[in-house]
Design a protein around this motif. Sequence first.
Motif, PDB file in Angstrom:
ATOM      1  N   ASN A  70      24.896  50.646 -16.518  1.00 12.34           N
ATOM      2  CA  ASN A  70      24.525  52.048 -16.401  1.00 12.34           C
ATOM      3  C   ASN A  70      23.587  52.462 -17.544  1.00 12.34           C
ATOM      4  O   ASN A  70      22.584  53.141 -17.321  1.00 12.34           O
ATOM      5  N   ILE A  71      23.926  52.022 -18.762  1.00 15.24           N
ATOM      6  CA  ILE A  71      23.073  52.301 -19.919  1.00 15.24           C
ATOM      7  C   ILE A  71      21.693  51.679 -19.729  1.00 15.24           C
ATOM      8  O   ILE A  71      20.660  52.318 -19.951  1.00 15.24           O
ATOM      9  N   ALA A  72      21.699  50.417 -19.279  1.00 14.40           N
ATOM     10  CA  ALA A  72      20.442  49.689 -19.061  1.00 14.40           C
ATOM     11  C   ALA A  72      19.572  50.398 -18.027  1.00 14.40           C
ATOM     12  O   ALA A  72      18.355  50.546 -18.216  1.00 14.40           O
ATOM     13  N   ASN A  73      20.185  50.868 -16.948  1.00 16.14           N
ATOM     14  CA  ASN A  73      19.439  51.563 -15.896  1.00 16.14           C
ATOM     15  C   ASN A  73      18.844  52.879 -16.403  1.00 16.14           C
ATOM     16  O   ASN A  73      17.719  53.247 -16.049  1.00 16.14           O
ATOM     17  N   GLN A  74      19.616  53.579 -17.225  1.00 13.49           N
ATOM     18  CA  GLN A  74      19.134  54.853 -17.777  1.00 13.49           C
ATOM     19  C   GLN A  74      17.954  54.636 -18.729  1.00 13.49           C
ATOM     20  O   GLN A  74      16.991  55.409 -18.732  1.00 13.49           O
ATOM     21  N   ILE A  75      18.033  53.567 -19.528  1.00 18.06           N
ATOM     22  CA  ILE A  75      16.939  53.236 -20.441  1.00 18.06           C
ATOM     23  C   ILE A  75      15.676  52.929 -19.655  1.00 18.06           C
ATOM     24  O   ILE A  75      14.587  53.453 -19.933  1.00 18.06           O
ATOM     25  N   GLU A  76      15.822  52.079 -18.641  1.00 17.15           N
ATOM     26  CA  GLU A  76      14.667  51.693 -17.822  1.00 17.15           C
ATOM     27  C   GLU A  76      14.076  52.905 -17.109  1.00 17.15           C
ATOM     28  O   GLU A  76      12.857  53.060 -17.042  1.00 17.15           O
ATOM     29  N   LEU A  82      16.261  46.457 -24.266  1.00 17.56           N
ATOM     30  CA  LEU A  82      14.850  46.397 -24.664  1.00 17.56           C
ATOM     31  C   LEU A  82      14.384  44.949 -24.828  1.00 17.56           C
ATOM     32  O   LEU A  82      13.251  44.608 -24.467  1.00 17.56           O
ATOM     33  N   ASN A  83      15.266  44.085 -25.345  1.00 17.76           N
ATOM     34  CA  ASN A  83      14.929  42.657 -25.464  1.00 17.76           C
ATOM     35  C   ASN A  83      14.665  42.036 -24.102  1.00 17.76           C
ATOM     36  O   ASN A  83      13.728  41.249 -23.923  1.00 17.76           O
ATOM     37  N   ARG A  84      15.513  42.393 -23.124  1.00 11.85           N
ATOM     38  CA  ARG A  84      15.331  41.856 -21.760  1.00 11.85           C
ATOM     39  C   ARG A  84      14.012  42.334 -21.152  1.00 11.85           C
ATOM     40  O   ARG A  84      13.300  41.569 -20.494  1.00 11.85           O
ATOM     41  N   MET A  85      13.685  43.587 -21.389  1.00 10.60           N
ATOM     42  CA  MET A  85      12.432  44.134 -20.844  1.00 10.60           C
ATOM     43  C   MET A  85      11.210  43.521 -21.519  1.00 10.60           C
ATOM     44  O   MET A  85      10.160  43.365 -20.898  1.00 10.60           O
ATOM     45  N   CYS A  86      11.356  43.155 -22.805  1.00 14.78           N
ATOM     46  CA  CYS A  86      10.267  42.462 -23.508  1.00 14.78           C
ATOM     47  C   CYS A  86      10.059  41.066 -22.927  1.00 14.78           C
ATOM     48  O   CYS A  86       8.923  40.623 -22.724  1.00 14.78           O
TER      49      CYS A  86
END
Length: 207
Positions: free
Chosen positions: A10-16, A46-50
């Motif tokens: 949920n946190i990851a989705n909100q960040i994205e 953020l590391n995963r998105m990088c």
Amino acid sequence: TIKAYVSMENIANQIESRIVNWGKGKIFFSSDFADLGTPDAVRQKLNRMCKSNDIIRLARGIFYSPKIDTKWGLGMIYPSLEEVAQSIAKHDKIRISPTGIYALNALDLSTQVPANVVYLTDGAPRHISIGKGRGIVFVHTSEVKKLALKSPLMELIVSAMREIGEENITEAQLEIIKKHLANVSKSDFDNDIKLVPDWVRKTLLSL
């Protein structure tokens, strides 16, 4: 646990979602997501998105959602060092003012391109590496008056003139400065001219 996993997702989705809403070309900071989750949870996302190249890490804790040039096929468009510096200043709530060689180059008064863009600041001194061999340097000064100019262009002009020096400034350089001065609004000029060194004031008023 499943509950913890769902929470992390949920946190990851909100960040994205937040990054997508900001749009391409946005410079942002890991602390911009402090309201969404723990520093560790934010860092992981953020590391995963990088890794998937959705975003780029410009420096520690500083990221960029890249623009892609489709018109000329230039690929990824990176922000300028000035854009990064201005974003840091806004984020950290500090004032910055360009110095010397950078100002000369920005105004076409010199062809020398500095590896580091150096700014005076009323904030903490620091060096931020951006890519290979490039960086931003903030030099603390208590002379806040230098940073009080309204016009960014006047800041560049004054910084460049200080770098050249009163004895060394040439007629050719003054002609270039005069052209730039035409793009400073009268209200900004009237405000800023009171704050510059005496010799700079006299020179600019004579142009």
